[in-house]
Scaffold this motif. Structure first.
Motif, PDB file in Angstrom:
ATOM      1  N   ILE A 361      10.972  -9.918  13.550  1.00  0.00           N
ATOM      2  CA  ILE A 361      10.850 -11.060  12.638  1.00  0.00           C
ATOM      3  C   ILE A 361      10.659 -12.305  13.493  1.00  0.00           C
ATOM      4  CG2 ILE A 361      13.294 -11.716  12.447  1.00  0.00           C
ATOM      5  CD1 ILE A 361      12.694 -11.973   9.346  1.00  0.00           C
ATOM      6  N   THR A 362       9.808 -13.186  13.030  1.00  0.00           N
ATOM      7  CA  THR A 362       9.570 -14.441  13.727  1.00  0.00           C
ATOM      8  C   THR A 362       9.875 -15.589  12.777  1.00  0.00           C
ATOM      9  OG1 THR A 362       7.964 -13.648  15.345  1.00  0.00           O
ATOM     10  CG2 THR A 362       7.746 -15.921  14.647  1.00  0.00           C
ATOM     11  N   VAL A 363      10.670 -16.536  13.271  1.00  0.00           N
ATOM     12  CA  VAL A 363      10.971 -17.739  12.499  1.00  0.00           C
ATOM     13  C   VAL A 363      10.119 -18.857  13.085  1.00  0.00           C
ATOM     14  CG1 VAL A 363      12.781 -19.263  11.666  1.00  0.00           C
ATOM     15  CG2 VAL A 363      13.320 -16.902  12.265  1.00  0.00           C
ATOM     16  N   ILE A 456       9.900 -24.547   7.691  1.00  0.00           N
ATOM     17  CA  ILE A 456      10.280 -23.246   8.261  1.00  0.00           C
ATOM     18  C   ILE A 456       9.435 -22.174   7.571  1.00  0.00           C
ATOM     19  CG2 ILE A 456      12.158 -22.826   6.606  1.00  0.00           C
ATOM     20  CD1 ILE A 456      13.735 -21.539   8.928  1.00  0.00           C
ATOM     21  N   ALA A 457       9.013 -21.168   8.337  1.00  0.00           N
ATOM     22  CA  ALA A 457       8.250 -20.051   7.761  1.00  0.00           C
ATOM     23  C   ALA A 457       8.631 -18.777   8.491  1.00  0.00           C
ATOM     24  CB  ALA A 457       6.748 -20.305   7.879  1.00  0.00           C
ATOM     25  N   PHE A 458       8.325 -17.636   7.865  1.00  0.00           N
ATOM     26  CA  PHE A 458       8.747 -16.349   8.410  1.00  0.00           C
ATOM     27  C   PHE A 458       7.570 -15.388   8.500  1.00  0.00           C
ATOM     28  CE2 PHE A 458      12.254 -18.376   6.314  1.00  0.00           C
ATOM     29  CZ  PHE A 458      13.288 -18.242   7.216  1.00  0.00           C
ATOM     30  N   PHE A 459       7.694 -14.448   9.440  1.00  0.00           N
ATOM     31  CA  PHE A 459       6.695 -13.391   9.628  1.00  0.00           C
ATOM     32  C   PHE A 459       7.498 -12.160  10.018  1.00  0.00           C
ATOM     33  CE2 PHE A 459       1.944 -13.387  10.725  1.00  0.00           C
ATOM     34  CZ  PHE A 459       1.820 -12.028  10.537  1.00  0.00           C
ATOM     35  N   ALA A 460       7.340 -11.050   9.288  1.00  0.00           N
ATOM     36  CA  ALA A 460       8.186  -9.881   9.552  1.00  0.00           C
ATOM     37  C   ALA A 460       7.347  -8.620   9.692  1.00  0.00           C
ATOM     38  CB  ALA A 460       9.209  -9.701   8.434  1.00  0.00           C
TER      39      ALA A 460
END
Lengths: 603, 285, 263
Positions: A361-363, A456-460
């Motif tokens: 996961i990337t924040v 803020i955004a996420f990539f999983a």
């Protein structure tokens, strides 16, 4: 419909006819149904009704193949055809957790009924078998702690965990081997996400699915077991109540701003298991497949992450929670990867072979807090506007910092100052990330500010679902905001407003009463002696002046602070306000001091 | 049987008898075709005129090694094996080829045969179907037995018949019938992805599954010319034309080879590949 | 009772209170009656309308000397009469408290995302470079909108739309795709009169071809998740999708004649 067809069916049976033809829907209905179907349904379900429309390969689960007469969501026993009402319900409401939308608002009632008639023509079973008889479902008993506890025990005793996992997150031993009737990979339901249940999220829906099974999927029916006396209806209701109790009552909806709660200095939780996380509000962020840049991915495994965040004025800590059926890389899922990669169009990019891949996961944050909504590109930035990232991967299991300028174009920034701890248990990852508000390297890293919305955004990625690189799930930008201590001025302002309004009230009343006395005295011909200067008004004037002076001092403080922090515009405006307040205070004080009482006004 | 009861509740008691007499030919049970044929109590020909078929199934070449099954998730099942749990889909251990479904495909059209009252049992034992391949007549019961006592589900995916998916969390039997002929119907346990089996459904009693020696018998056939088909899960089908005469025993041999194995594809890339394999023989009518 | 209903002070008070309630809640209630979801009424609107009502009331009470005197009576009474002492004192406590409360609500720190202001349609460029070729957008009509090409183009566009666009823009072109809730701003609804119905097909071609990253700096920030479709589709394919969008939604594209540009 059924009551009309039952009689001919009985007569036909009596006469020993081999084929039973229920009174067919009007030819016009079917023709209209065909038109509607061609316009709105054939893209996915195919003109032949075989579930192989041009868009079908972009979807898991695949669109229904109508030619088999096999339907997941029915009110009838396993293997039976659905009733017309069953088919209409799915057209109306769609199937949550799949790509099938509801059409109740979009198509007219007549068109939807015509669709039912047309869809039935794809399978000969609707002609040969006659109208199906729905099962009788008793009313739901109310939920109770006891029922839920009983349901939990029953869940274990009939081994639901084999597919749905020990805690119900769809991570059972068999979950990596499940396929549907078409041989496509299918995921056992994550029972913590009732909003993705194909047949609806109410306890009645769940109970009915247990009774009927979901034909075409690995989910069997339990009516046979009740009929055979191996379980009771009540036990099945307990199970339904237990399953329902795992999910929140309402479908979680994302909030635009994730509140980072404030705790006392030194009280920030340093571990995943810290009890203090219990007090932190949990925010849901939905994730969807990355279908924007090549290679695209239409079958993401991670569909949402719950975010908890706290700060203590010097550090910020996040606890991220997301469901994942395996702890990748798990060799038991290699075969699954092959199925998924084979099944999913458009097969863009490279590395389309099963391989051990980690979860991750990337924040993402912007490197500096932007003005307003002007944020870097949410897909890991671009050449001119990078993003600042915390990248965590299950291999090696720690988080590092990076600056990204596009998918997979990033510059590592080491791990200095970023603490992480991760744990996978029963189908769930939890990840703790903690860093000081002021970064190790302010030139390349975000400095967290209190009281300001920060994007803020996420990539999983789920490695065992073959996800890596651009193949994963993404969110667009949300905001975090670090809660600020309420500044003293917040309490000063209402106090001043109270005193000011109150004082004004006193003045108005006193003045009105004095005028009233004067009028009465004049009427009686009495001349009142001049009143002494009202001490109270004088005091009030001084109080107002003093308060304004106090405000002027506070504003001057803000102004100096603004200049000192390099925010010259803020400093300038506070200086202007300081000037105005100083003038006002001077006027109030000097005016009050010089005022001479002139005696009652002559009216 | 619950399905039938529901139908019966709807119909008048007088109709009830007629429907039962018709071998479940009511609206609920009828399949793709022929489901409404009346099943007589007597054989539809003079049994004194009958002849027999006997034969064997052989395999030439190198059989693939038995598939080792990963049963780590079910220790109780794994414990029932002395060595590694395994399944032999091309089983030539007895000299001939076992688990071949042999049946009369053509030559009995228009004839109706009594339905055997006894159920065919498919046992789930050691997390495998035993037998792997079974034959049954239209309307005859198949009893799925759970001897393991742990959760199995029986997920049948026929095309000419209606599918079903039944849960069996404990030691128990579940009986089901098929209303239309179909060769073969794949069955599958989704809890244990390796568990696959096949059921051949035909309209008559002239079907069998070859034993370890590869030998089989089809007895008491009316005289005539028949097309006999042999179906194997990994090797596809072979057919022979045989003439049966009164009082005689015709002999027939089916020779499968390892070349057919390669053309039929390698076994199980996924748990449900056997569903496509099952279509190799087509649907018997 | 009549003492109150006929009295200008109480009448005025009633008018102001009822008006406020109507403005605050009544307006929002109306769209619901015809099936439209109402946006919340902005506080500034409430303030303006209430102020107008207040001024109107004051004009009315003061345009006649007698009414004005009567209007002031209760106020005066509350201020001076000894038997109104309770009313007087409680007003003097309640009003400052209310003011203090309102002030507190205004100055306390609040949590909200920055407001996003943007024009609905960005200004299109007159020409673009599509995979190395220059395409002049101004005056350009959909080349596939020809009698012998239209049907095939529609079918191609339909296929491409449901493979590529449906996850966000929805099966019904109503932005109801299963991925739509994952994006902010939400994907564009293509039906109705306010989006592509206002645009020429060449504008739509440009938006599809260049996506979010191709939006102009001015008018931004856009934060659009629209892919750059020239990376995936040919020009003909994009024209086909464009044609499909209008035909499937049952709306006509704006023509360049309407735009005031002669071809």
């Amino acid at each position: 419909m059924r009551s009309q067809t039952r009689l001919p069916a009985a007569v036909a049976a009596l006469l020993g006819l081999s084929a039973l033809h229920p009174s067919p829907a009007g030819a016009q209905d079917v023709e209209r149904g065909r038109e509607v179907y061609e316009q709105w349904c054939s893209q996915c379900h195919g003109s032949e009704g075989d579930g192989q429309g041009p868009a079908a390969e972009y979807m898991i689960p695949r669109p229904r193949d109508f030619t088999t007469g096999l339907y997941q969501i029915r009110s009838t026993a396993t293997g039976e055809l659905p009733t017309d009402e069953d088919i209409l319900r799915i057209i109306n409401e769609g199937m949550p957790g799949t790509t099938m939308p509801g059409w109740e608002e979009e198509l007219s009632g007549a068109d939807r009924e015509a669709l039912v008639a047309y869809i039935k023509t794809f399978s000969q079973f609707f002609e040969t078998l006659g109208a199906p008889e729905p099962l009788e479902f008793p009313g739901a008993p109310g939920a109770s702690e006891e029922r839920i506890a009983e349901g939990r025990l029953f869940y274990d005793s009939i081994q639901c965990f084999e597919c749905h996992g020990a805690e119900g997150r769809g991570d059972g031993e068999a979950s990596s081997t499940l396929q549907d009737d078409l041989g496509n990979p299918i995921r056992s339901a994550d029972l913590w996400k009732a909003w993705t249940f194909n047949g609806g999220s109410t306890v009645e829906d769940i109970y009915q699915r247990l009774r009927t099974g979901l034909d075409g999927t690995p989910m069997p029916n339990f009516s046979d077991l009740i009929d055979a006396g191996f379980m009771t209806d009540d036990q099945l209701w307990n199970l339904a109540h237990y399953v329902r109790s795992l999910s929140p009552e309402e479908t979680p909806t994302p909030e635009e701003v994730i509140v980072v709660g404030q705790v006392a200095p030194g009280e920030l939780p340093g571990q995943l298991a810290d009890e203090r996380w219990g007090q932190a509000e949990s925010f849901y962020v939905p994730l969807v497949g990355q279908i924007i840049e090549n290679p695209r991915w239409f079958d993401p495994s991670v569909d949402g992450v719950w975010v908890q965040a706290l700060h203590d004025g010097s550090e910020v800590a996040f606890r991220l929670t997301w469901h994942d059926r395996s702890r990748s890389p798990d060799p038991g899922w290699l075969e699954w990867q092959g199925w998924v990669l084979d099944a999913m169009a458009p097969r863009e990019g490279e590395n389309l072979e099963p391989a051990p891949r980690p979860d991750g996961i990337t924040v993402q944050f912007p490197p500096t807090i932007p003005e307003g909504m002007d944020m870097p590109y949410f897909l890991m930035g671009d050449g001119s506007n990078p993003v600042y990232q915390w990248q965590w991967s299950s291999v090696p299991g720690t988080a590092v910092k990076a600056a990204a300028r596009g998918l997979d174009i990033y510059e590592p920034l080491g791990a200095e100052g970023l603490t992480s701890e991760a744990a996978w248990e029963a189908g769930r990852w939890q990840l703790l990330l903690r860093r000081a508000l002021v970064p190790a390297d302010p030139a390349s890293e975000l400095q967290f500010e209190i009281g300001v919305p920060i994007p803020i955004a996420f990539f999983a990625w789920d490695g065992d679902n073959s996800e890596e690189g651009a193949r994963g799930s993404v969110s667009s930008w949300y905001f975090i905001q670090l809660e600020e201590e309420t500044p003293p001025s917040t309490y000063m302002a209402p106090l001043v407003a109270f005193l000011f309004t109150g004082g004004l009230g006193v003045l108005v009343v006193r003045r009105a009463q004095r005028r009233d006395r004067e009028v009465q005295a004049a009427a009686a011909g009495i001349v009142l002696p001049p009143e002494p200067r009202p001490q109270m008004a004088r005091n009030f004037g001084f109080a107002v002046g003093a308060l304004w002076l106090l405000f002027a001092l506070a504003a001057a403080g803000n102004s100096v602070g603004g200049w000192a922090a390099g925010q010259t515009d803020v400093g300038f405006w506070w200086a202007v306000i300081t000037g105005f307040l100083t003038i006002a205070a001077s006027v109030a004080l000097i005016g009050t001091a010089r005022h001479r009482y002139q005696g009652p006004r002559k009216s | 049987m619950a399905r039938y009861e529901r139908v019966l509740r709807v119909l008048a008691p007088a109709v009830l008898l007629a429907v039962v007499g018709c071998g479940g030919g009511g609206g609920d049970a009828a399949g793709g075709g022929g489901g409404g044929d009346a099943a007589p109590a007597e054989m539809p020909f003079d049994v004194a005129t009958a002849g027999n078929i006997t034969g064997s199934v052989t395999f030439e070449g190198t059989p693939p090694p038995p598939e080792v099954l990963d049963m780590t998730s079910e220790a109780d099942c794994a414990a029932t094996y002395t060595g590694d749990p395994e399944v032999s889909w091309v089983d030539v251990g007895g000299g001939g080829l076992a688990d071949v479904f042999v049946y009369v495909r053509e030559g009995l059209e228009g004839m109706s045969f009594p339905v055997p009252g006894q159920a065919v049992v498919i046992d789930q034992q050691g997390c495998q179907y035993r037998p792997l391949v079974a034959g049954v007549q239209v309307g005859q019961s198949v009893a799925f037995r759970n001897s393991d006592g742990l959760l199995h589900n029986i997920n049948a995916s026929p095309t000419a018949n209606r599918p079903f998916n039944v849960s069996q969390p404990v030691n128990m039997d579940t009986e089901r019938e098929f209303a239309a002929p179909e060769v073969m119907i794949p069955i599958q346990c989704d809890v244990h992805g390796w568990m696959a089996g096949y059921i051949g459904v035909v309209t008559h009693p002239y079907h069998t599954v070859s034993g370890g020696s590869g030998a089989f018998d089809l007895s008491q056939l009316p005289p005539g010319e028949y097309v006999i088909e042999a179906w194997h899960a990994r090797l596809g089908t072979l057919e022979q034309t045989v003439t049966v005469t009164t009082g005689q025993t015709a002999e027939v041999t089916f020779n499968f080879t390892d070349a057919m194995l390669s053309s039929a594809g390698t076994p199980t890339d996924g748990p449900h590949d056997h569903r496509t394999m099952a279509r190799v023989g087509g649907v018997a009518e | 009772m009549g003492r109150y209903t006929k009295h200008p002070f109480w009448q005025s008070l009633a008018v102001v209170v009822v008006s406020y309630a109507l403005i605050r809640w009544g307006i929002a209630y109306l769209p619901g009656l015809v099936g439209i979801t109402s946006a919340p009424v902005p506080a500034s609107v409430v303030l303006q309308y209430t102020a107008i009502v207040l001024v109107g009331v004051l004009v009315w009470v003061s345009d006649n000397e007698e009414r004005w005197t009567r209007f002031k009576e209760p106020i005066h009474a509350a201020l001076v009469e000894p038997d109104k002492k309770v009313v007087r004192m409680s007003m003097m406590a309640v009003v400052p408290l209310l003011v203090a409360f309102a002030t507190f609500n205004n100055v306390r720190p609040t949590i909200s995302a920055p407001a996003s202001l943007r024009s609905i349609h960005p200004a299109p460029p007159t020409q673009i470079t599509f995979r190395g070729e220059t395409i002049v957008l101004e005056g350009l009509e959909n080349p596939l909108r020809e009698p012998d090409l239209e049907e095939a183009a529609f079918e191609l566009g339909k296929e491409l739309y449901y493979q590529n666009c449906m996850p966000c823009h929805g099966d019904y072109l109503n932005a109801g795709g299963h991925y739509a809730p994952g994006f902010n701003p939400t994907p564009l609804e293509l039906r109705g009169s306010s989006t592509i119905a206002q645009l020429t097909e060449s504008f739509v071609f440009w938006r599809i071809a260049k996506g979010g990253p191709g939006l102009p700096r001015e008018g931004g920030p856009w934060n659009s998740a629209m892919p750059v479709w020239e990376d995936f589709l040919t020009a003909d394919e994009i024209w086909a999708v464009t044609l499909f969008l209008y035909d499937q939604a049952g709306i006509a594209p704006r023509t360049w004649e309407e735009e005031g540009i002669e071809e």
